[in-house]
Design a protein around this motif. Sequence first.
Motif, short mmCIF file in Angstrom:
data_model
loop_
_atom_site.label_atom_id
_atom_site.label_comp_id
_atom_site.label_asym_id
_atom_site.label_seq_id
_atom_site.Cartn_x
_atom_site.Cartn_y
_atom_site.Cartn_z
N VAL A 200 0.85 -1.18 0.00
CA VAL A 200 0.00 0.00 0.00
C VAL A 200 0.89 1.23 0.00
O VAL A 200 1.84 1.31 0.78
N VAL A 201 0.58 2.17 -0.88
CA VAL A 201 1.30 3.44 -0.96
C VAL A 201 0.29 4.56 -0.73
O VAL A 201 -0.75 4.60 -1.37
N ALA A 202 0.61 5.45 0.21
CA ALA A 202 -0.13 6.69 0.39
C ALA A 202 0.75 7.78 -0.22
O ALA A 202 1.93 7.86 0.10
N TYR A 203 0.19 8.61 -1.10
CA TYR A 203 1.01 9.63 -1.74
C TYR A 203 0.21 10.93 -1.92
O TYR A 203 -1.01 10.91 -1.92
N GLY A 204 0.94 12.02 -2.03
CA GLY A 204 0.31 13.31 -2.22
C GLY A 204 1.36 14.38 -2.43
O GLY A 204 2.52 14.08 -2.71
N THR A 205 0.96 15.63 -2.27
CA THR A 205 1.86 16.77 -2.45
C THR A 205 2.02 17.48 -1.12
O THR A 205 1.03 17.91 -0.51
N ALA A 206 3.28 17.60 -0.66
CA ALA A 206 3.58 18.30 0.58
C ALA A 206 3.60 19.79 0.31
O ALA A 206 4.19 20.23 -0.68
N VAL A 207 2.93 20.55 1.17
CA VAL A 207 2.82 22.00 0.98
C VAL A 207 3.02 22.76 2.28
O VAL A 207 2.89 22.21 3.37
N LYS A 208 3.29 24.06 2.13
CA LYS A 208 3.30 25.02 3.24
C LYS A 208 1.99 25.80 3.15
O LYS A 208 1.51 26.10 2.05
#
Length: 106
Positions: A94-102
């Motif tokens: 299982v992979v959880a992925y996304g875009t890290a932001v400030k």
Amino acid sequence: MIVVTTENIVGHRVTETIGQVFGVVVRSRGLGGNVMAGLRSLGGGEIKEYTSLVEDTRRHALDRLVQNAQLMGADAVVMMRFDSGEIGQTMNEVVAYGTAVKLAAE
């Protein structure tokens, strides 16, 4: 850490895109669990041993995603998704992925 599946977060605006972030987990069900799951599959219906495995693995992948985002200095992860697959016949990835932001408050 705010983690959302959307592009925007109500009450906040993205001030910086840090980059992609992910958490990966590979798990295997033990021999006993595989035997019980095999027996349950004969009767049809939900196979609770595998449901539990996938739920726990998703939680663990999400925890790793958050840890990695924190290491990158992120305030949040947007557009989070899960992906999963099998490795061999006994392992689940299982992979959880996304875009890290400030973020900044609006």
